[in-house]
Design a protein around this motif. Sequence first.
Motif, short mmCIF file in Angstrom:
data_model
loop_
_atom_site.label_atom_id
_atom_site.label_comp_id
_atom_site.label_asym_id
_atom_site.label_seq_id
_atom_site.Cartn_x
_atom_site.Cartn_y
_atom_site.Cartn_z
N ARG A 29 0.64 -1.27 -0.01
CA ARG A 29 -0.09 0.02 0.55
C ARG A 29 0.88 1.30 0.09
NH1 ARG A 29 -4.22 -1.96 4.83
NH2 ARG A 29 -2.30 -2.75 5.15
N ARG A 30 1.99 1.04 -0.30
CA ARG A 30 3.11 2.11 0.22
C ARG A 30 3.87 2.41 -1.47
NH1 ARG A 30 6.80 2.28 5.21
NH2 ARG A 30 7.10 4.39 4.52
N LEU A 31 3.62 1.82 -1.56
CA LEU A 31 4.22 1.60 -3.08
C LEU A 31 3.24 1.07 -4.24
CD1 LEU A 31 6.29 -1.72 -2.62
CD2 LEU A 31 7.27 0.61 -2.23
N GLU A 32 3.86 1.99 -5.70
CA GLU A 32 3.51 2.20 -7.14
C GLU A 32 4.13 2.49 -7.56
OE1 GLU A 32 0.35 1.29 -7.87
OE2 GLU A 32 -0.51 2.66 -6.60
N PRO A 33 4.21 0.61 -8.56
CA PRO A 33 5.27 -0.02 -9.28
C PRO A 33 5.53 0.73 -10.50
CG PRO A 33 4.59 -1.87 -8.22
CD PRO A 33 3.92 -0.42 -7.65
N ALA A 34 6.97 1.24 -11.25
CA ALA A 34 6.69 1.48 -12.50
C ALA A 34 5.93 0.55 -14.02
CB ALA A 34 8.10 2.96 -12.68
N GLY A 35 6.56 -0.13 -13.05
CA GLY A 35 6.84 -1.82 -14.26
C GLY A 35 6.42 -2.82 -12.83
N ARG A 36 6.07 -3.86 -13.90
CA ARG A 36 5.81 -5.29 -13.25
C ARG A 36 6.04 -6.30 -14.52
NH1 ARG A 36 0.03 -5.24 -11.46
NH2 ARG A 36 -0.03 -2.66 -13.23
N GLU A 37 6.64 -7.25 -14.09
CA GLU A 37 6.83 -8.29 -15.56
C GLU A 37 7.35 -7.36 -16.57
OE1 GLU A 37 6.68 -11.33 -14.61
OE2 GLU A 37 6.46 -10.80 -12.66
N ASP B 206 10.51 0.49 -9.79
CA ASP B 206 10.02 1.43 -8.79
C ASP B 206 10.61 2.34 -9.64
OD1 ASP B 206 8.45 -0.54 -7.35
OD2 ASP B 206 10.05 -0.34 -5.89
N VAL B 207 10.03 3.56 -9.01
CA VAL B 207 10.99 5.16 -9.25
C VAL B 207 10.35 5.90 -8.51
CG1 VAL B 207 11.15 7.18 -10.91
CG2 VAL B 207 11.10 4.33 -12.07
N ALA B 208 11.30 6.26 -7.54
CA ALA B 208 11.83 7.03 -6.91
C ALA B 208 11.09 8.66 -7.22
CB ALA B 208 12.21 7.17 -5.51
N PRO B 209 10.04 8.95 -6.20
CA PRO B 209 9.75 10.77 -6.81
C PRO B 209 11.09 11.93 -7.09
CG PRO B 209 9.10 10.57 -4.76
CD PRO B 209 9.93 8.84 -5.02
N ASP B 210 12.34 11.47 -6.54
CA ASP B 210 13.65 12.26 -7.01
C ASP B 210 14.14 11.31 -8.21
OD1 ASP B 210 15.00 9.55 -6.01
OD2 ASP B 210 16.04 10.87 -4.94
N GLY B 211 13.62 10.18 -9.06
CA GLY B 211 13.47 9.71 -9.88
C GLY B 211 14.79 8.67 -9.91
N ALA B 212 14.93 8.13 -8.48
CA ALA B 212 16.07 6.99 -8.11
C ALA B 212 15.28 5.66 -8.71
CB ALA B 212 16.48 6.97 -6.91
N VAL B 213 15.58 4.76 -9.33
CA VAL B 213 15.54 3.12 -9.53
C VAL B 213 15.91 2.07 -9.01
CG1 VAL B 213 14.63 2.27 -11.61
CG2 VAL B 213 15.54 3.52 -11.92
N ARG B 214 14.83 1.90 -8.49
CA ARG B 214 15.24 0.35 -7.60
C ARG B 214 14.16 -0.92 -9.14
NH1 ARG B 214 12.51 -0.89 -2.00
NH2 ARG B 214 10.28 -0.40 -3.61
N VAL B 215 15.09 -1.95 -8.87
CA VAL B 215 14.72 -3.21 -9.21
C VAL B 215 15.00 -4.47 -8.58
CG1 VAL B 215 16.01 -5.17 -11.26
CG2 VAL B 215 15.85 -2.97 -11.18
#
Length: 286
Positions: free
Chosen positions: A122-130, A151-160
Amino acid sequence: MTTPAPEARPRRRPALSPSRAKDFRQCPLMFRLRVVDALPEPPSAAALRGTLVHAVLEKLYDLPVPERTTQAAVALVDGQWPELRQRQREVAALFADERAEADWLGSARQLVECYFSMENPRRLEPAGRERLVETELTSGVLLRGIIDRVDVAPDGAVRVVDYKTGRSPAQRYSGEALFQLRFYGLVLWRLTGAVPKRLQILYLGDGRTLTHDPVEEELVATEAEIDVLWRTIEASARAAEFAPKPGPLCPWCNFQSLCPAKGGVAPQVPGEGIDRLLQVRTGSGG
């Protein structure tokens, strides 16, 4: 009036994925039988459970944020299973009876429940799935893979984020997992021009997380490592020699009857399979 037959979909150029790279490093013969010969393998209950859990975690983020609860996710297991069961062949052979299937479904629910002990969706909104990603390296080697979540943070940082339904490996065996993470980091860097901030694997089998924060120099080294690996694969392909590499994972291999190290005889290497494999790198065919 005769309806014209639909045009055949063009065959996608082959590429190197993290799984196939792992196969070659583990055992060149296993890689060959999977990729060059394209031999079918029997389904496994563990692999099918992984497919089911991945489907549930993907569908979970289709739900409105307030509804992303443990109960809703567990319900998705029962909702996704009939559809998956219908699509997968030979599923019935995996379970001795209905009780065995019910126990297996229960283990899938436990993995989904474990996910909620690791993250709060509920605290996440993925930028991409599969997300299917691919890029061609400077050497011409085409890389391709499917990232479970970006996942993409508001500052643009990307997490895989990658989900694994097994248990986390001992530290001395974590090299392959880190290679997979760096592989995806390299692909995204080449696609976007930005190094991902964080790479993670969530091991749902024991609730542990493997986290790695890559730097550009490391991804440059990973590209060089992949280029060396591919040149080794090419050399094996041109010589039509893929030697077996006996190891502790041999008992779980589906090709033991075809392995000379286990008293078997491998089939003749198919030329068409070799030609197709060499298309992974532009200009390497012949």
